[in-house]
Design a protein around this motif. Structure first.
Motif, PDB file in Angstrom:
ATOM      1  N   THR A 257      -2.964   7.640  -7.731  1.00 58.56           N
ATOM      2  CA  THR A 257      -3.553   6.689  -6.795  1.00 58.56           C
ATOM      3  C   THR A 257      -4.522   7.401  -5.852  1.00 58.56           C
ATOM      4  O   THR A 257      -4.137   8.350  -5.182  1.00 58.56           O
ATOM      5  CB  THR A 257      -2.468   5.981  -5.970  1.00 58.56           C
ATOM      6  N   SER A 258      -5.772   6.948  -5.840  1.00 63.06           N
ATOM      7  CA  SER A 258      -6.758   7.512  -4.924  1.00 63.06           C
ATOM      8  C   SER A 258      -7.027   6.503  -3.822  1.00 63.06           C
ATOM      9  O   SER A 258      -7.409   5.371  -4.107  1.00 63.06           O
ATOM     10  CB  SER A 258      -8.075   7.780  -5.664  1.00 63.06           C
ATOM     11  N   LEU A 259      -6.821   6.917  -2.587  1.00 59.45           N
ATOM     12  CA  LEU A 259      -7.127   6.025  -1.469  1.00 59.45           C
ATOM     13  C   LEU A 259      -8.358   6.558  -0.737  1.00 59.45           C
ATOM     14  O   LEU A 259      -8.395   7.725  -0.334  1.00 59.45           O
ATOM     15  CB  LEU A 259      -5.944   5.941  -0.498  1.00 59.45           C
TER      16      LEU A 259
ATOM     17  N   ALA B  17      -1.294   7.287   4.623  1.00 62.64           N
ATOM     18  CA  ALA B  17      -1.397   7.654   3.211  1.00 62.64           C
ATOM     19  C   ALA B  17      -0.567   8.902   2.913  1.00 62.64           C
ATOM     20  O   ALA B  17       0.228   8.935   1.961  1.00 62.64           O
ATOM     21  CB  ALA B  17      -2.853   7.890   2.832  1.00 62.64           C
TER      22      ALA B  17
ATOM     23  N   LEU C 105       0.845  -1.197   0.000  1.00 63.53           N
ATOM     24  CA  LEU C 105       0.000   0.000   0.000  1.00 63.53           C
ATOM     25  C   LEU C 105       0.881   1.249   0.000  1.00 63.53           C
ATOM     26  O   LEU C 105       0.647   2.198  -0.757  1.00 63.53           O
ATOM     27  CB  LEU C 105      -0.937  -0.015   1.221  1.00 63.53           C
TER      28      LEU C 105
ATOM     29  N   ALA D 177       0.639  10.012  -0.715  1.00 62.97           N
ATOM     30  CA  ALA D 177      -0.599   9.844  -1.491  1.00 62.97           C
ATOM     31  C   ALA D 177      -0.991  11.158  -2.164  1.00 62.97           C
ATOM     32  O   ALA D 177      -0.900  12.226  -1.559  1.00 62.97           O
ATOM     33  CB  ALA D 177      -1.725   9.380  -0.573  1.00 62.97           C
ATOM     34  N   SER D 178      -1.431  11.071  -3.401  1.00 57.88           N
ATOM     35  CA  SER D 178      -1.878  12.285  -4.088  1.00 57.88           C
ATOM     36  C   SER D 178      -3.375  12.511  -3.887  1.00 57.88           C
ATOM     37  O   SER D 178      -3.886  13.584  -4.191  1.00 57.88           O
ATOM     38  CB  SER D 178      -1.537  12.211  -5.581  1.00 57.88           C
TER      39      SER D 178
ATOM     40  N   ASN E 242       2.282   6.367  -7.234  1.00 54.67           N
ATOM     41  CA  ASN E 242       1.165   7.126  -7.804  1.00 54.67           C
ATOM     42  C   ASN E 242       0.672   6.567  -9.142  1.00 54.67           C
ATOM     43  O   ASN E 242       0.576   7.277 -10.147  1.00 54.67           O
ATOM     44  CB  ASN E 242       1.560   8.608  -7.943  1.00 54.67           C
TER      45      ASN E 242
ATOM     46  N   LEU F 113       1.124   3.995  -3.305  1.00 52.20           N
ATOM     47  CA  LEU F 113       0.844   5.416  -3.067  1.00 52.20           C
ATOM     48  C   LEU F 113       2.054   6.262  -3.467  1.00 52.20           C
ATOM     49  O   LEU F 113       1.933   7.306  -4.086  1.00 52.20           O
ATOM     50  CB  LEU F 113       0.498   5.646  -1.591  1.00 52.20           C
ATOM     51  N   ARG F 114       3.228   5.784  -3.115  1.00 51.59           N
ATOM     52  CA  ARG F 114       4.462   6.493  -3.452  1.00 51.59           C
ATOM     53  C   ARG F 114       4.630   6.606  -4.967  1.00 51.59           C
ATOM     54  O   ARG F 114       4.957   7.654  -5.497  1.00 51.59           O
ATOM     55  CB  ARG F 114       5.642   5.728  -2.847  1.00 51.59           C
TER      56      ARG F 114
ATOM     57  N   PHE G   8      -6.477  11.462  -0.953  1.00 49.52           N
ATOM     58  CA  PHE G   8      -7.003  10.709   0.193  1.00 49.52           C
ATOM     59  C   PHE G   8      -8.369  11.256   0.555  1.00 49.52           C
ATOM     60  O   PHE G   8      -8.552  12.468   0.689  1.00 49.52           O
ATOM     61  CB  PHE G   8      -6.088  10.791   1.417  1.00 49.52           C
TER      62      PHE G   8
END
Lengths: 333, 608
Positions: A195-197, A163, A108, A168-169, A115, A112-113, A171
């Motif tokens: 990446t959308s979390l 995140a 995860l 994260a770009s 992207n 996120l890193r 969240f």
């Protein structure tokens, strides 16, 4: 001219019987995801849903798209391969607090890193459900479960801080009792490049019932949550009668009336603001729901394919024979 | 000048002394002069182990000759020892009467101490060896005195000085190395002339001191006509994969995580993006195979490359691939184990893990390459079988063939290789609703339906699935059916691989069995043994381990005695004994090194 038939939730519903416990929050999340997908309007065959292991990870079986129920914690890695091989696909990852933050924490963090342009829905019920009730990395300290009869000693993980720490770009946070809000957030996640979390507060009726009760029951929810919207002040309370305003490196709550000049306007592209918002964990003010962070950054799968294109343009046409004959060769007669 | 048919040279020094480069220059030159050869790089796991110690010794052995060469040689005829530690680590291996080229400059009190010598080890060496002492460091510096480089950089050219000496001794042409220096240091004229001068100075020095001594000439070998190049096993694997992807009309996707001795495959494939090759250095071994599996689902020819400890981490995802019935190539470049073991040394001890290292009844196709150049062929085979049979293939290589290099007759890619035809789902398959686990009768394979195509939407997963529909099913009889189907599917692969060839003297009582990277040594040992003895042996060398070739069992039953030679404690032997109720003997070695021809011959002599 024939118009494409409009997609409905039914187009995203598989013929498999859904087998979660009666009353499980997963049903609402499944339904909201199917609704969001139909509203987004991507044809089902261009969607791929990848999950790990756990209750939530049965999700792909119920969505009428391409899908893979993979292994515990590894969905982000599997999905990375899917997306890198075919960037045209809309890739959705389904994970939980145990799958995503315990056994799969590494993957995860790295997705996120990097992207990649994928959407991750993290079902957070603060418990292991499928293994029948052990504490998870998001459980509150002291929680008594089958594996912690005298109370959990672990400090709990904040998905939001995790995140943002991983770069994260996007969240966002939403809640299983509010389909409308979930659908909106899922649509925003899909629209975001990168990446959308999305953390979804999800209720496990069997092993951790009412864990998010203060954010969901009618009596308290308005005072314990704040709905963030871009370019709007952070107002909350039953009649939007309270305002969050800046207080040094944190927030304080003041009456909305009479403090208009101090209103704090939400800006998801402000990374510092996002950091401060992650400090709000329900113990020190309302918990933020909605898009907490969204900013533009390099998208890994785009760069990945650009590099290949650049090399193709730069190098002579790829020819296996010239590869084999490259460097020093000699002839034996 | 003396004519000889083969020579073994070992270059040995500190891990920072450039011995790998020196050795590979010597082999390139010899290959270009028409010799057949085999090489064996042997280096420590540490990048710069403590200077001057035995632990830090790095070696490169070249065996070249005018005859066909199958191994890097048992015992060096010549040892180049750049310091006392190099002498200590290698002296016992050197042939009685062999030549020692000693860098005298490093043979001082400090050097002896670091190497663990109490007294000067050079004393008394002349009794059994021909010793050539040279102040290699001093003379290199002296030769470069007019070049505006610092002393340290000058001293660093000493490996080329030593190389020059060996070039004179074996009448090598300087041109290939001079050409290489020119290209390598095109941007740095100082280093270009320094290395050129060091090489020539070493050559002339040897000429001067040996004016009266023997020099040797090794004629060109009688080898098959064609265009040749040098290739290492790891490069050959990478190229074989690129070729297979092209032949199959697919994009190649590699998910990998750095690990010795497999990283060079990742490095090599990363260079060839213009072939459309996608390389993904993942966050760990697990993510590497998972990404490869995801890419396979999405339609790539996918692979992951690793070594023992990494393969152990991948076993869960590999099992998922077996369950999903998706193509995936898993390369295990074996090294000494267990655990971290001997990262830079060779071994064949991952066979059991490849065959059985998964939960459940979970068969995989297992292949093994037999030489550096065979890696190209076996990479192609791994891709062909995986794509055409919709199941993972484990391809075993090892540290020895991965890093060793040999001349390779460049194949005729148009005619020497079959086509690769994956079975994609067709419109016919969706007429009555697509069934992802419906199989053909010939191979028991399901169809590959790639996300993005309309009408084939399906869900895969690690849970047991209902036959044909692929829906989750916990039905007990269905489970048994599916386990057996997956088993039969892999067993049927034996109809699509070559039959086993018998080498050596077919009409013998004893059969030698070997597999993977030991082919060169065992083949050579069998050949020599049969020349020297009245009682002969036959030899089969396996490249297809699961399933075994169709005729393999009947071959085994033709022989009264079976000896299985392998670089582990008897894994193939135990497998064959169990499977075919044999009473095979084993010859086992786990020293991190390949077999010596001599030790095999001795064992055969004792047992046959």
């Amino acid at each position: 001219m024939t118009e494409k038939p409009k997609l409905t939730k039914k187009d995203f519903t598989s013929d498999q019987e859904v087998k979660w416990c009666p009353g499980c929050g997963d049903y609402a999340i499944l339904s909201a995801t199917q609704m969001a997908m139909s509203k987004i309007g991507i044809p089902p065959h261009q969607v791929c849903v990848v999950s790990g292991i756990g209750c939530s990870s049965r999700f792909p079986y119920y969505v009428n798209t391409y899908g893979m129920h993979s292994i515990h914690g590894r969905a982000p890695a599997v999905a990375s391969g899917v997306k890198l091989q075919n960037p045209e696909l809309s890739v959705w990852i389904i994970t939980g607090d145990g799958d995503g933050l315990s056994i799969g924490g590494n993957h995860l963090a790295h997705i996120l890193r990097r992207n990649l342009d994928v959407n991750i829905i993290l079902f957070n019920n603060e418990i292991y459900g499928l293994t029948k009730g052990q504490y998870s990395p998001t459980s509150s300290p002291g929680l008594k479960t089958k594996s912690t009869p005298y109370g959990s000693l672990d400090r709990s993980f904040s998905p939001a801080k995790f995140a943002l720490g991983a770069g994260a770009s996007f969240f966002a946070r939403t809640i299983d009792t509010d389909p409308k809000h979930m659908i909106e957030v899922f649509q925003k996640a899909h629209a975001h490049k990168g990446t959308s979390l999305i953390e979804v507060f999800q209720n496990c009726v069997i092993f951790n019932d009412k864990v998010h009760d203060e954010y969901t029951n009618r009596k308290t929810r308005d005072d314990y949550t704040v709905r963030l919207e871009a370019n709007k002040p952070m107002l909350y309370g039953k009649d939007q009668d309270k305002a969050l305003i800046q207080d040094g490196f944190g927030f304080q709550t003041v009456p909305a009336a009479g403090n208009e000049d101090k209103y704090f306007i939400h800006d998801p592209s402000d990374a510092n603001l996002a950091q401060i918002l992650t400090q709000l964990d329900g113990t020190n003010g309302p918990i933020p729901l909605g898009v907490i962070k969204e900013d533009k950054d390099h998208v890994y799968d785009e760069d990945f394919h650009q590099q290949i294109t650049d090399q193709k343009n730069k190098m002579p046409p790829a020819d296996i024979k010239s590869l084999l004959f490259s460097g020093t060769t000699w002839e034996v007669n | 000048m003396k004519d000889i048919d083969q020579v073994v040279i070992r270059f040995s020094g500190d891990s920072g002394d450039g011995m790998q480069l020196t050795g590979s220059q010597f082999s390139n030159t010899s290959a270009q002069m028409g010799n057949d050869l085999a090489t064996f790089p042997d280096f420590p796991a540490e990048i710069r182990a403590p200077q001057g110690t035995v632990a830090g010794v790095s070696g490169f052995q070249v065996h070249f000759g005018s005859i066909q060469i199958h191994t890097p040689g048992d015992e060096p005829d010549v040892l180049v020892a750049m310091n006392p530690a190099a002498l200590k680590a290698n002296l016992l291996d050197v042939k009685k009467g062999g030549t020692l080229i000693i860098n005298e400059d490093a043979f001082n009190e400090l050097g002896f101490k670091k190497a663990g010598y109490e007294a000067n080890p050079l004393e008394g060496l002349e009794e059994d060896h021909k010793v050539i002492k040279a102040k290699i460091t001093t003379q290199t510096k002296e030769a470069l005195k007019d070049i505006e480089l610092d002393g340290k950089s000058k001293a660093r050219c000493k490996n080329f000085y030593a190389l020059g000496m060996t070039y004179f001794m074996y009448s090598r042409s300087l041109d290939p190395t001079l050409e290489w220096i020119k290209e390598k240091f095109a941007q740095n004229e100082l280093l270009q002339s320094a290395n050129t001068m060091a090489l020539k100075a070493g050559f002339h020095y040897a000429e001067t001191i040996h004016a009266q001594a023997n020099t040797y000439s090794v004629a060109s070998a009688e080898i098959e006509k064609g265009v040749y190049r040098q290739i290492s096993g790891n490069t050959a694997l990478a190229w074989g994969f690129i070729f297979a992807a092209q032949r199959a009309g697919l994009e190649l996707f590699l998910g990998s995580y750095p690990i010795t001795p497999a990283s060079d495959i990742l490095h090599e494939l990363s260079k060839h993006k213009h072939f459309g090759v996608k390389t993904f250095q993942a966050e760990d071994e697990i993510a590497a195979i998972c990404a490869a599996l995801g890419a396979s689902f999405a339609g790539a020819l996918s692979m992951t490359t690793s070594s023992g400890p990494g393969i152990a981490l991948k076993s869960e995802a590999l099992n998922l691939a077996i369950m999903l019935e998706l193509p995936l190539v898993v390369v295990d470049v074996q090294r000494g184990g267990p655990s971290t073991g001997l990262p830079t040394k060779t071994e064949q001890s991952d066979l059991n893990m490849a065959m059985f290292g998964r939960n459940g009844d979970s068969p995989a196709i297992v292949l093994a390459a037999k030489s550096p150049s065979d890696c190209f062929h076996m990479a192609f085979e791994a891709c062909r079988l995986s794509l055409e049979h919709m199941t993972p293939v484990i391809l075993l290589s090892d540290g020895y063939i991965a890093n060793g290099s040999a001349p390779w007759k460049i194949p005729d890619i148009e005619n020497d290789f079959p086509s690769i035809t994956p079975q994609f789902a067709t419109d016919e398959d969706k007429k009555e609703g697509f069934l992802p686990y419906k199989r053909d009768n010939e191979k028991l394979c399901r169809k590959w339906a790639i996300p993005g195509r309309e009408g084939f939407m399906h869900r895969l997963g690690g849970l047991e699935k209902e036959n044909e529909t692929g829906n989750v099913s916990y039905d007990s009889y269905n489970h048994e059916l599916m386990v057996c189907l997956r088993e039969k599917k892999v067993a049927k692969v034996c109809d699509f691989i070559p039959e086993q060839v018998i080498e050596g003297e077919v009409e013998s009582e004893t059969l030698i069995v070997s597999w993977g990277g030991t082919y060169g040594s065992v083949h050579e040992a069998v050949k020599k043994f049969n020349l020297e003895h009245d009682k002969t042996v036959a030899h089969v060398h396996l490249q297809y381990l699961n399933p075994l070739p169709k005729n393999f069992e009947s071959i085994l039953k033709q022989y009264q005695k079976i000896i299985v030679c392998e670089l582990n404690r008897g894994q193939l032997k135990e497998y064959l004994n169990g499977k075919f109720s044999l009473n095979a003997l084993g010859y086992s070695k786990v020293q991190g090194k390949p077999f010596k021809v001599r030790e095999l011959i001795q064992f055969f002599g004792k047992e046959v």
